[in-house]
Design a protein around this motif. Structure first.
Motif, PDB file in Angstrom:
ATOM      1  N   ASP A  63       0.816  -1.205   0.000  1.00 23.09           N
ATOM      2  CA  ASP A  63       0.000   0.000   0.000  1.00 23.09           C
ATOM      3  C   ASP A  63       0.853   1.260   0.000  1.00 23.09           C
ATOM      4  O   ASP A  63       0.463   2.301  -0.530  1.00 23.09           O
ATOM      5  N   THR A  79      -0.364   4.962   0.642  1.00 27.87           N
ATOM      6  CA  THR A  79      -1.122   5.800  -0.287  1.00 27.87           C
ATOM      7  C   THR A  79      -2.571   5.973   0.150  1.00 27.87           C
ATOM      8  O   THR A  79      -3.171   7.037  -0.069  1.00 27.87           O
ATOM      9  N   SER A  80      -3.157   4.947   0.774  1.00 30.31           N
ATOM     10  CA  SER A  80      -4.543   5.069   1.216  1.00 30.31           C
ATOM     11  C   SER A  80      -4.670   6.152   2.278  1.00 30.31           C
ATOM     12  O   SER A  80      -5.550   7.024   2.207  1.00 30.31           O
ATOM     13  N   GLU A  81      -3.776   6.112   3.277  1.00 29.18           N
ATOM     14  CA  GLU A  81      -3.822   7.129   4.327  1.00 29.18           C
ATOM     15  C   GLU A  81      -3.505   8.511   3.764  1.00 29.18           C
ATOM     16  O   GLU A  81      -4.071   9.516   4.205  1.00 29.18           O
ATOM     17  N   THR A 140       0.931   2.676  -6.073  1.00 28.78           N
ATOM     18  CA  THR A 140       0.417   1.438  -5.481  1.00 28.78           C
ATOM     19  C   THR A 140       0.503   0.275  -6.459  1.00 28.78           C
ATOM     20  O   THR A 140       0.907  -0.836  -6.095  1.00 28.78           O
ATOM     21  N   SER A 151      -7.914  -0.924  -3.644  1.00 28.29           N
ATOM     22  CA  SER A 151      -7.448  -0.171  -2.483  1.00 28.29           C
ATOM     23  C   SER A 151      -7.607   1.334  -2.644  1.00 28.29           C
ATOM     24  O   SER A 151      -8.002   2.036  -1.704  1.00 28.29           O
ATOM     25  N   THR A 152      -7.306   1.868  -3.830  1.00 29.95           N
ATOM     26  CA  THR A 152      -7.421   3.315  -4.035  1.00 29.95           C
ATOM     27  C   THR A 152      -8.880   3.757  -3.977  1.00 29.95           C
ATOM     28  O   THR A 152      -9.209   4.798  -3.407  1.00 29.95           O
ATOM     29  N   ASN A 194     -11.223   2.269  -2.295  1.00 28.87           N
ATOM     30  CA  ASN A 194     -11.597   2.182  -0.889  1.00 28.87           C
ATOM     31  C   ASN A 194     -11.124   3.396  -0.105  1.00 28.87           C
ATOM     32  O   ASN A 194     -11.824   3.897   0.784  1.00 28.87           O
ATOM     33  N   ALA A 195      -9.918   3.886  -0.419  1.00 25.56           N
ATOM     34  CA  ALA A 195      -9.383   5.065   0.270  1.00 25.56           C
ATOM     35  C   ALA A 195     -10.239   6.296  -0.012  1.00 25.56           C
ATOM     36  O   ALA A 195     -10.529   7.091   0.892  1.00 25.56           O
TER      37      ALA A 195
END
Length: 496
Positions: free
Chosen positions: A68, A71-73, A93, A138-139, A141-142
């Motif tokens: 990750d 990048t999500s945070e 990512t 994931s992106t 979801n962020a």
């Protein structure tokens, strides 16, 4: 991508209370699906098979911290978000995740050789597939988390968990052993990605780019280092026990830690998702996220302290009923870990607060120190016994509480007095919760032939004591519960 929902002050942002409800709904639904799955799986797999899978998952979880790259945070906490920034985060990512997927696949024989367990290679090779799928979900979801769109996240997570459990149990029933949960995780990831692309289509990243890779990388290096250290510390029991004591012992510890892990993932995790978004939003709006943090630990400990105290007292009937008599050795493990869990949840979401307010370096340093102490203590304890590894978690948790509280006082504007005032209301609630269960335990002591009576009696007594405690102590949870029930009652009467 919906730009309006990511702009400062957007009216489209759902309320914190609604987001918490949806986040809890997601976690509890996941728990209702996963708990029966674990109970059935514990009867289909041996402790050694569970140990093989647990060690493999520990490796995968550590590698995922690199995947990750924070990048999500970064997308959640950055003050100004545009399409170019989102594309940069996705591209970083994607490159890292695919590289790590290849690396994990190629290194799996070496890992299996080190542990002298061929099954590790097979499990790791299958689970490396997840790394090639993860970037596509994931992106999105962020961005859903930043916009606090927890309703969409609920649908995605629930569908993915159903797919994972169905595949896992089917394969375990057919005799695939430790490969069952491995293929189950892949099935869950496939459904997760499809759900993100479908239900989260307004948040898709269209195209790639590296225009803003420098700030993404700068944040990611610090966040990833802290995440890796934290994951190593959390996974250390699997590594240390599997290497020094054996895979059966690793499986016992993993199952003993199961109840604690469920609470951490389904309660603390549910609040954490919303807390990080809310802290970041308040920081972007130049408000005081520390006040929200203090309120959050008051609410969290009102649930976590009674839960872990009850788990420590009634560990034997809980473990025997849930998993069967082959797991009786996990009872003292659960007792020690429950006490440590009570302490650890006292300052929940401190890392989210520090990260959301730009103190990512402080958060990383704190995690590094705490997990280094934890790993060193467990290695020393492993020379004695499995129970010693569990017991050492308690003094490590006490050290962590003091160290973390000191960091919050120094860097977040919170005082020691603020912390004690936030925690104090939960003390009488916990005492009130445990009075009847303690009496039940003394008068109707659990045994192999007497499980349901003391467990059900103590559960009913704990529920009554908890409600009485929050009322007598005038705990903030009481007022929230009263207001919620009042609104529901008025709505019902209005419909009538």
């Amino acid at each position: 991508m919906k730009k309006a929902s990511t702009e400062k002050g957007s009216g489209a942002m759902p309320s914190i209370r609604r987001s918490l409800v949806l986040s809890f709904a997601q976690k509890y639904t996941t728990l209702l699906i996963s708990l029966p799955t674990i109970m059935v799986l514990s009867r289909l797999l041996t402790p050694a098979q569970v140990g093989v899978y647990s060690v493999a998952v520990a490796f995968v979880n550590i590698v995922q911290m690199l995947r990750d790259f924070g990048t999500s945070e970064y997308l959640v906490q950055v003050r100004e978000l545009d399409d170019a920034t989102a594309r940069s985060a996705f591209t970083v990512t994607f490159v890292i995740a695919w590289a790590l997927g290849v690396a994990l696949f190629l290194c799996s024989p070496l890992i299996a050789s080190f542990f002298n367990e061929e099954g590790l290679r097979l499990v790791l090779e299958v689970m490396s597939i997840n790394f090639f799928l993860l970037p596509f979900g994931s992106t999105i979801n962020a961005l859903l988390m930043r916009s606090m769109q927890f309703g969409i996240r609920y649908r995605i997570a629930t569908t993915a968990q159903l797919a994972q459990s169905a595949v896992t149990l089917t394969l375990a029933w057919l005799g695939y052993g430790y490969m069952s949960p491995a293929w189950g995780s892949v099935a869950g990831m496939v459904v997760n990605v499809l759900g993100c692309l479908s239900w989260g289509r307004d948040y898709r990243i269209r195209g790639v780019g590296l225009a803003h890779w420098r700030p993404v990388a700068s944040f990611g290096v610090q966040k990833t280092f802290g995440s890796i250290v934290n994951r190593v510390g959390m996974s250390a029991p699997d590594f240390i026990i599997g290497r020094m004591l054996g895979f059966a012992e690793a499986g016992l510890f993993s199952r003993g830690n199961g109840l604690v892990r469920m609470f951490r993932e389904n309660i603390i995790g549910a609040i954490g998702s919303v807390a990080f978004s809310a802290f970041s939003q308040r920081h972007r709006d130049d408000e005081r996220p520390g006040d929200l943090f203090l309120k959050s630990i008051t609410f969290v400990t009102c649930i976590s302290w009674p839960f872990f105290a009850f788990s420590a007292l009634m560990a034997f009937p809980v473990m025997r009923i849930m998993f069967g008599d082959q797991w009786d050795a996990t009872v003292p493990i659960l007792q020690f870990l429950a006490i440590a869990g009570l302490i650890n949840t006292s300052l929940s979401h401190n890392s989210e607060l520090l990260t959301a307010t730009g103190r990512i370096g402080v958060a990383t340093t704190r995690i590094t120190v705490l997990q280094s102490v934890r790993v060193a203590a467990m290695i020393a304890a492993a020379f004695y016994s499995l129970n010693a590894v569990a017991a050492v978690q308690v003094p490590v948790a006490l050290f962590g509480f003091v160290y973390t509280a000191n960091a919050l006082v120094r860097y977040s504007g919170i005082t020691w007095r603020d912390l004690f005032r936030a925690l104090a209301p939960t003390i009488p609630v916990t005492i009130a919760t445990m009075i009847i269960p303690a009496l039940v335990y003394l008068l109707d002591t659990p045994s192999g032939d007497n499980l349901w009576s003391p467990l059900l009696g103590s559960m009913a007594g704990a529920a009554f004591g908890w409600l009485l405690g929050i009322w007598l102590a005038k705990h903030p949870v009481w007022f929230e519960l009263r207001d919620f029930l009042s609104v529901r009652l008025n709505a019902r009467l209005g419909r009538a």
